[in-house]
Design a protein around this motif. Structure first.
Motif, PDB file in Angstrom:
ATOM      1  N   PRO A  16      28.033 -42.871  19.115  1.00  0.00           N
ATOM      2  CA  PRO A  16      29.266 -42.178  18.719  1.00  0.00           C
ATOM      3  C   PRO A  16      29.575 -42.386  17.239  1.00  0.00           C
ATOM      4  O   PRO A  16      29.377 -43.471  16.690  1.00  0.00           O
TER       5      PRO A  16
ATOM      6  N   PRO B 136      32.909 -41.049  15.580  1.00  0.00           N
ATOM      7  CA  PRO B 136      34.129 -40.239  15.672  1.00  0.00           C
ATOM      8  C   PRO B 136      34.551 -39.672  14.315  1.00  0.00           C
ATOM      9  O   PRO B 136      34.527 -40.363  13.292  1.00  0.00           O
ATOM     10  N   GLY B 137      34.914 -38.388  14.345  1.00  0.00           N
ATOM     11  CA  GLY B 137      35.424 -37.737  13.153  1.00  0.00           C
ATOM     12  C   GLY B 137      34.379 -37.158  12.225  1.00  0.00           C
ATOM     13  O   GLY B 137      34.730 -36.486  11.253  1.00  0.00           O
TER      14      GLY B 137
ATOM     15  N   VAL C  65      26.528 -36.576  11.088  1.00  0.00           N
ATOM     16  CA  VAL C  65      25.910 -37.328  12.175  1.00  0.00           C
ATOM     17  C   VAL C  65      24.396 -37.315  12.032  1.00  0.00           C
ATOM     18  O   VAL C  65      23.723 -38.333  12.227  1.00  0.00           O
TER      19      VAL C  65
ATOM     20  N   GLY D 272      30.656 -35.793  16.014  1.00  0.00           N
ATOM     21  CA  GLY D 272      31.099 -37.054  16.588  1.00  0.00           C
ATOM     22  C   GLY D 272      30.110 -37.778  17.463  1.00  0.00           C
ATOM     23  O   GLY D 272      30.410 -38.867  17.963  1.00  0.00           O
TER      24      GLY D 272
END
Length: 293
Positions: free
Chosen positions: A65, A67-68, A74, A102
């Protein structure tokens, strides 16, 4: 042209023809054929056989993960560095990665025949002993590893669809669950599951006019819903050589409980959720779609 008492002229034999003619006239040919037949029977007898051979086909999905982060971030900050780390593991055949906003998902496939336990241990060691691949202070969370094997690969997949535009995924989900129950009765089945079927939820559609009539705001209704659907541990009771945990609150279970929730008061009377909203059971709104055909 042929002479009297003689057959027609034949073309000269090639190498294969001369070899065939040699074996046809040789007395060892039956002996060689018998020896080959016996060797074939011997090979059949000594070759190991198994009704359900266990083949080690090991793979694992690694979820990281972030996040954001966007899919591009990523990929560059998580997927690519992780591919380099996983590529150094012995016995790895293929590495696939998928980058979404994310979340990065990396699939590691080992060579056929690699022992499952040893392969997963090597994977864990490679990931958790090389923590320096993660960019510091950017919010990349710990990886989650989910191993898989040959038993996790489905042998039968059914796709349900309909030409009726009035029927949605909820109706198809009911048909799928009935088929699932029938397949589970077949002897030898291991896992049968349905993918893509929406769950039944309680859908609350607020009415702005009725909210205004009861002098309520959207925030007040949302706070009442969150406060009612809450369970907390309120400590424990000690006595009789036992410790009993005390739990306060309960989760909302069905449509009637949600509709009867008190969200406010007006004129000395309680205001129920069904007074300001339409509450009904319905399929969950889909978050993804699949096109077939």
């Amino acid at each position: 042209m042929s002479t009297a008492g003689q057959g027609p002229d034949l073309p000269p034999l090639g190498a294969s023809g001369r070899l065939a003619a040699f074996f046809l006239r040789n007395q060892l040919t039956p002996l060689l054929a018998t020896a080959g037949l016996l060797l074939g029977f011997f090979a059949v007898m000594v070759t190991p056989r198994e009704e359900e051979p266990q083949i080690n086909v090991t793979f694992a999905n690694v979820f990281v993960p972030f996040p954001g982060a966007s899919s591009e971030q990523v990929e560059s900050m998580v997927a690519v560095p992780m591919e380099h780390v996983l590529g150094e593991i012995a016995g790895v055949k293929h590495i696939y990665s998928t980058s979404t906003p994310g979340l990065a998902v990396l699939t590691v496939q080992f060579e056929v025949g690699e022992p499952r336990t040893e392969a997963i241990v090597r994977l864990y060691n490679a990931i958790y002993s090389n923590q320096d691949w993660r960019p510091p202070n950017l919010g990349v969370l710990q990886p989650l590893i989910r191993p898989g094997g040959i038993d996790d690969v489905p042998v039968l997949a059914l796709t349900l669809w309909t030409r009726d535009p009035q029927r949605g995924s909820g109706e198809l989900g009911k048909v799928a669950r009935s088929i699932e129950a029938e397949i589970k009765r077949v002897p030898g089945t291991r896992d049968v599951y349905t993918i893509g079927s929406p769950a039944n939820v309680v859908r609350v559609q607020l009415d702005v006019q009725r909210l205004a009539n009861h002098e309520l705001t959207l925030g007040e209704v949302a706070a009442a819903l969150q406060g009612a659907n809450l369970v907390r541990q309120a400590g424990s009771l000690v006595g009789g050589n036992q410790v009993t945990p005390v739990q306060v609150g309960e989760f909302l279970a069905d449509r009637d409980e949600v509709a009867a929730l008190i969200v406010g008061a007006k004129g000395g009377k309680p205001v129920y959720l069904e007074d300001v909203a339409d509450v009904r059971r319905a399929p969950q709104l889909p978050d993804s779609y699949a096109w077939f055909g």
